[in-house]
Write a protein that holds these residues in place. Structure first.
Motif, PDB file in Angstrom:
ATOM      1  N   LYS A  38     -13.821  -4.844   9.440  1.00  0.00           N
ATOM      2  CA  LYS A  38     -15.176  -4.707   8.908  1.00  0.00           C
ATOM      3  C   LYS A  38     -15.875  -3.461   9.444  1.00  0.00           C
ATOM      4  N   LYS A  39     -15.440  -2.985  10.598  1.00  0.00           N
ATOM      5  CA  LYS A  39     -16.087  -1.838  11.224  1.00  0.00           C
ATOM      6  C   LYS A  39     -15.397  -0.524  10.884  1.00  0.00           C
ATOM      7  N   LEU A  40     -14.428  -0.577   9.987  1.00  0.00           N
ATOM      8  CA  LEU A  40     -13.685   0.613   9.610  1.00  0.00           C
ATOM      9  C   LEU A  40     -13.952   0.976   8.160  1.00  0.00           C
ATOM     10  N   SER A  41     -13.538   2.170   7.756  1.00  0.00           N
ATOM     11  CA  SER A  41     -13.643   2.557   6.356  1.00  0.00           C
ATOM     12  C   SER A  41     -12.688   1.704   5.533  1.00  0.00           C
ATOM     13  N   ALA A  42     -12.896   1.702   4.215  1.00  0.00           N
ATOM     14  CA  ALA A  42     -12.051   0.886   3.339  1.00  0.00           C
ATOM     15  C   ALA A  42     -10.586   1.287   3.463  1.00  0.00           C
ATOM     16  N   ALA A  43     -10.312   2.594   3.512  1.00  0.00           N
ATOM     17  CA  ALA A  43      -8.926   3.060   3.614  1.00  0.00           C
ATOM     18  C   ALA A  43      -8.298   2.640   4.930  1.00  0.00           C
ATOM     19  N   GLU A  44      -9.076   2.727   6.016  1.00  0.00           N
ATOM     20  CA  GLU A  44      -8.537   2.332   7.316  1.00  0.00           C
ATOM     21  C   GLU A  44      -8.337   0.819   7.390  1.00  0.00           C
ATOM     22  N   ALA A  45      -9.255   0.066   6.800  1.00  0.00           N
ATOM     23  CA  ALA A  45      -9.128  -1.396   6.825  1.00  0.00           C
ATOM     24  C   ALA A  45      -7.880  -1.845   6.086  1.00  0.00           C
ATOM     25  N   ARG A  46      -7.530  -1.148   4.994  1.00  0.00           N
ATOM     26  CA  ARG A  46      -6.344  -1.513   4.221  1.00  0.00           C
ATOM     27  C   ARG A  46      -5.076  -1.384   5.054  1.00  0.00           C
ATOM     28  N   ARG A  47      -5.082  -0.515   6.058  1.00  0.00           N
ATOM     29  CA  ARG A  47      -3.904  -0.350   6.904  1.00  0.00           C
ATOM     30  C   ARG A  47      -3.779  -1.467   7.931  1.00  0.00           C
ATOM     31  N   LEU A  48      -4.848  -2.231   8.077  1.00  0.00           N
ATOM     32  CA  LEU A  48      -4.800  -3.382   8.968  1.00  0.00           C
ATOM     33  C   LEU A  48      -4.537  -4.668   8.197  1.00  0.00           C
ATOM     34  N   VAL A  49      -5.356  -4.907   7.158  1.00  0.00           N
ATOM     35  CA  VAL A  49      -5.266  -6.153   6.395  1.00  0.00           C
ATOM     36  C   VAL A  49      -5.330  -5.819   4.906  1.00  0.00           C
ATOM     37  N   GLY A  50      -4.332  -6.237   4.152  1.00  0.00           N
ATOM     38  CA  GLY A  50      -4.342  -6.068   2.701  1.00  0.00           C
ATOM     39  C   GLY A  50      -4.695  -7.381   2.026  1.00  0.00           C
ATOM     40  N   LEU A  51      -5.449  -7.302   0.924  1.00  0.00           N
ATOM     41  CA  LEU A  51      -5.839  -8.513   0.205  1.00  0.00           C
ATOM     42  C   LEU A  51      -5.606  -8.342  -1.284  1.00  0.00           C
ATOM     43  N   VAL A  52      -4.938  -9.317  -1.886  1.00  0.00           N
ATOM     44  CA  VAL A  52      -4.746  -9.356  -3.332  1.00  0.00           C
ATOM     45  C   VAL A  52      -5.652 -10.460  -3.873  1.00  0.00           C
ATOM     46  N   PRO A  53      -6.655 -10.112  -4.697  1.00  0.00           N
ATOM     47  CA  PRO A  53      -7.629 -11.106  -5.162  1.00  0.00           C
ATOM     48  C   PRO A  53      -7.037 -12.065  -6.185  1.00  0.00           C
ATOM     49  N   GLN A  54      -7.832 -13.084  -6.562  1.00  0.00           N
ATOM     50  CA  GLN A  54      -7.366 -14.090  -7.517  1.00  0.00           C
ATOM     51  C   GLN A  54      -6.924 -13.470  -8.825  1.00  0.00           C
ATOM     52  N   THR A  55      -7.634 -12.449  -9.269  1.00  0.00           N
ATOM     53  CA  THR A  55      -7.265 -11.736 -10.493  1.00  0.00           C
ATOM     54  C   THR A  55      -6.743 -10.362 -10.096  1.00  0.00           C
ATOM     55  N   PRO A  56      -5.422 -10.167  -9.983  1.00  0.00           N
ATOM     56  CA  PRO A  56      -4.888  -8.881  -9.518  1.00  0.00           C
ATOM     57  C   PRO A  56      -5.356  -7.688 -10.340  1.00  0.00           C
ATOM     58  N   THR A  57      -5.609  -7.916 -11.627  1.00  0.00           N
ATOM     59  CA  THR A  57      -6.011  -6.791 -12.479  1.00  0.00           C
ATOM     60  C   THR A  57      -7.360  -6.207 -12.075  1.00  0.00           C
ATOM     61  N   ASP A  58      -8.113  -6.903 -11.211  1.00  0.00           N
ATOM     62  CA  ASP A  58      -9.363  -6.328 -10.714  1.00  0.00           C
ATOM     63  C   ASP A  58      -9.109  -5.036  -9.949  1.00  0.00           C
ATOM     64  N   LEU A  59      -7.893  -4.868  -9.430  1.00  0.00           N
ATOM     65  CA  LEU A  59      -7.554  -3.666  -8.667  1.00  0.00           C
ATOM     66  C   LEU A  59      -6.821  -2.619  -9.504  1.00  0.00           C
ATOM     67  N   LEU A  60      -6.629  -2.887 -10.790  1.00  0.00           N
ATOM     68  CA  LEU A  60      -5.908  -1.958 -11.660  1.00  0.00           C
ATOM     69  C   LEU A  60      -6.897  -1.322 -12.641  1.00  0.00           C
ATOM     70  N   TYR A  61      -7.037   0.001 -12.563  1.00  0.00           N
ATOM     71  CA  TYR A  61      -8.046   0.657 -13.387  1.00  0.00           C
ATOM     72  C   TYR A  61      -7.564   1.950 -14.028  1.00  0.00           C
ATOM     73  N   LEU A  62      -6.307   2.336 -13.807  1.00  0.00           N
ATOM     74  CA  LEU A  62      -5.788   3.578 -14.383  1.00  0.00           C
ATOM     75  C   LEU A  62      -4.955   3.275 -15.625  1.00  0.00           C
ATOM     76  N   GLU A  63      -4.447   4.328 -16.265  1.00  0.00           N
ATOM     77  CA  GLU A  63      -3.853   4.200 -17.588  1.00  0.00           C
ATOM     78  C   GLU A  63      -2.358   3.920 -17.592  1.00  0.00           C
ATOM     79  N   SER A  64      -1.707   4.035 -16.475  1.00  0.00           N
ATOM     80  CA  SER A  64      -0.260   3.774 -16.439  1.00  0.00           C
ATOM     81  C   SER A  64       0.143   3.275 -15.064  1.00  0.00           C
ATOM     82  N   VAL A  65       1.316   2.666 -15.010  1.00  0.00           N
ATOM     83  CA  VAL A  65       1.851   2.187 -13.737  1.00  0.00           C
ATOM     84  C   VAL A  65       2.042   3.354 -12.778  1.00  0.00           C
ATOM     85  N   LYS A  66       2.538   4.473 -13.283  1.00  0.00           N
ATOM     86  CA  LYS A  66       2.776   5.640 -12.424  1.00  0.00           C
ATOM     87  C   LYS A  66       1.481   6.143 -11.801  1.00  0.00           C
TER      88      LYS A  66
END
Length: 562
Positions: A364-392
């Motif tokens: 909680k005391k770190l930036s979002a990018a730094e926090a991701r290196r400690l704890v990763g979370l996949v929400p109930q709806t995974p597509t909430d984290l998908l916003y670009l036009e292709s898998v690549k």
């Protein structure tokens, strides 16, 4: 009531039809369970009943679908609304008003039903579904089971003769699921409503079905009595798998009937020791995350109350509890993105000596990018984290954010392998040009896992990952989770799926009203609970078996049907 006459459906650009020469007849007052693996055409079959296919989905429908004497080719969904009611997977997506009473009346307003009749039908529906005490409650304040019952009630007030339900229990805890299914069964038995119900968690619904409609995956549809269809079907609940292994005929579909048939089986297993569901280290690994006094409150109302929790390396923890018990709030508080009223979280030092936040700290005391290196979370709806036009593009963006180079090379300071390499390990063969929204549910989950794992978090939190997954996809997910644990990560899976927890978890933590009420080895916690026990445990109790694989591993041939 419903007739499919040589129906085929072909979507634009597809090489093969989704449905091929389907002939099907459903009588009034039948509860039909629609089963099949993800992507075989269940949604297309259901959509054809109320005209969504092809009026809104596109493609071409050959043959004729008749519902209560109306040809869906000549009647779009709005002209079938008085005959067919449809309830989707997420009731909140279909709500258009603020309170229970208003939602029940809305469909009738659109059909220009008189106020006197509307009032009478609202009262009848409130009583039928046990919602009378909730009539003035705001919809967002209801539990998942209550929301699902309101969603069903909102279409019932129009007095449809057919009810189409798409995974009505996917987001519900076992108790809430039983409430919803009891309400649906009452509609069939008391009002003669015809129900088509698609559900991946077959263990919850198979005992209520009058008929099973099985889509084996080649466009065909096979229909018949449940015990007959499940004898050879490619998909079946644990109770049927156990019946097949034990040679029971006819196959029992309820725990009560299975226990009666299982007396010889329990005798044969008495002196055997069941193997572990999964290989568990003799001693738990080091503590990767320590949480103390975690409290989360919304508008002064506590959702999580002073929770202490340690997550250890190589351990898979199932976080369970009824809807609204605080599971998601706890996961988001541990990850650092969610609100935390009080308490501390500490992620342990990385023994590899990697630079930056991997040395430990409070996410909680770190930036979002730094926090991701400690704890990763996949929400109930995974597509909430998908916003670009292709898998690549999604994978490249993950590499950029995590400091991992593309082309298989790690950038300076990178913390993990490239996201593409992770995805190929989890779900090989996904074309990089594919739009993320066109992937199957299992592939979407694998893509989001790859994105999160590119940052190499030591702790991974999964919130209801089995929603929308069939048994085959769940087996693949278990393999993914096992790999992560074998790498020394700690994995927490929040789930209502007791069968998945029995197969995947070393440890179960149960929340109730924001408090931890049980925490221990999977076998001890879920077998002791009549709500969270899997089907095999209920059938073979008091023997300590959780899965069909455990039974088949120790049972000599021929003793099951002695």
């Amino acid at each position: 009531m419903i007739t499919f006459d040589r129906v085929s459906v072909v979507y634009d650009g597809a090489d093969e039809p989704v449905l091929r020469d389907v002939n099907l007849s459903v009588d009034e007052g039948e509860l039909c369970l629609v089963v099949g693996h993800t992507g075989v055409g269940k949604s297309t079959l259901l959509g054809a009943v109320n005209g969504l296919v092809p009026h809104f989905t596109g493609g071409t429908l050959y043959g004729a679908v008749m519902v209560d004497g109306r040809d869906t080719a000549d009647h779009p969904p709005r002209e079938l609304a008085d005959v067919v009611g449809v309830v989707g997977q997420d009731p909140l997506d279909g709500f258009v008003t603020d309170t229970v009473e208003e939602e029940l009346a809305y469909a009738m307003e659109q059909l220009a039903i008189s106020p006197t009749v509307m009032r009478k039908r609202v009262e009848e529906t409130l009583d039928l579904l046990g919602l009378a005490d909730l009539r003035h409650r705001a919809l967002h304040e209801l539990s998942g089971g209550q929301q699902q019952r309101v969603a069903i009630g909102s279409v019932l007030t129009a007095h449809p003769r057919v009810l189409v339900l798409d995974e009505p229990t996917s987001a519900l805890d076992p108790t809430a699921a039983e409430e919803v299914l009891a309400a649906v069964t009452r509609l069939v038995h008391d009002l003669g409503v015809t129900v088509l119900l698609a559900e991946h968690r077959l263990e919850r619904v198979v005992q209520y079905a009058d008929r099973v409609i099985h889509l084996p995956g080649n466009g065909r549809v096979v229909s018949g009595p449940p015990s007959e269809i499940f004898t050879t079907s490619s998909i079946a609940p644990p109770i049927v798998e156990l019946g097949r292994a034990a040679g029971w005929s006819p196959l029992p579909l309820s725990v009560r009937d299975a226990r009666r048939a299982a007396r010889p089986l329990r005798t044969a297993l008495e002196d055997a020791t069941p193997p572990p569901v999964r290989a568990v280290p003799d001693a738990p690994g080091a503590t990767l995350l320590g949480a103390r006094g975690i409290t989360v409150a919304y508008r002064g109302v506590p959702a999580v109350r002073e929770v202490d929790l340690d997550l250890r390396a190589g351990e898979i923890t199932a976080l369970m509890g009824r809807n609204g018990s605080g599971k998601s709030s706890l996961l988001w508080a541990l990850q650092g993105s969610g609100p935390r009223t009080a308490g501390t979280v500490r992620v342990g030092r990385d023994e590899s000596g990697a630079p930056g936040p991997a040395k430990g700290g409070d996410p909680k005391k770190l930036s979002a990018a730094e926090a991701r290196r400690l704890v990763g979370l996949v929400p109930q709806t995974p597509t909430d984290l998908l916003y670009l036009e292709s898998v690549k593009q999604e994978l490249d963006q993950a590499d950029t954010e995590s400091g991992t180079g593309t082309g298989g090379k790690a950038a300076a300071g990178a913390t993990g392998p490239p996201a593409r390499a992770i995805l190929d390990r989890l779900a090989p063969g996904i074309d990089g040009t594919t739009h993320p929204r066109d992937l199957s549910e299992g592939q979407k989950l694998a893509l989001v896992l790859a994105i999160q794992l590119a940052a190499a978090p030591r702790v991974l939190l999964l919130d209801e990952p089995t929603r929308g997954l069939d048994y085959r996809a769940k087996t693949q997910l278990i393999a993914m989770v096992d790999e992560l644990a074998a790498e020394g990560r700690s994995v927490v899976v929040s789930t209502h799926d007791v069968e998945f927890a029995a197969r995947a978890a070393d440890r179960v933590v149960v929340l109730a009203e924001g408090d931890i009420v049980a925490d221990g080895p999977t076998t001890e916690v879920i077998v002791a609970s009549p709500v969270f026990a899997p089907q095999v445990a209920k059938i073979l109790a008091p023997l300590p078996y959780l899965t069909v694989d455990q039974v088949t591993a120790v049972l000599p041939g021929g003793e099951a049907d002695a």
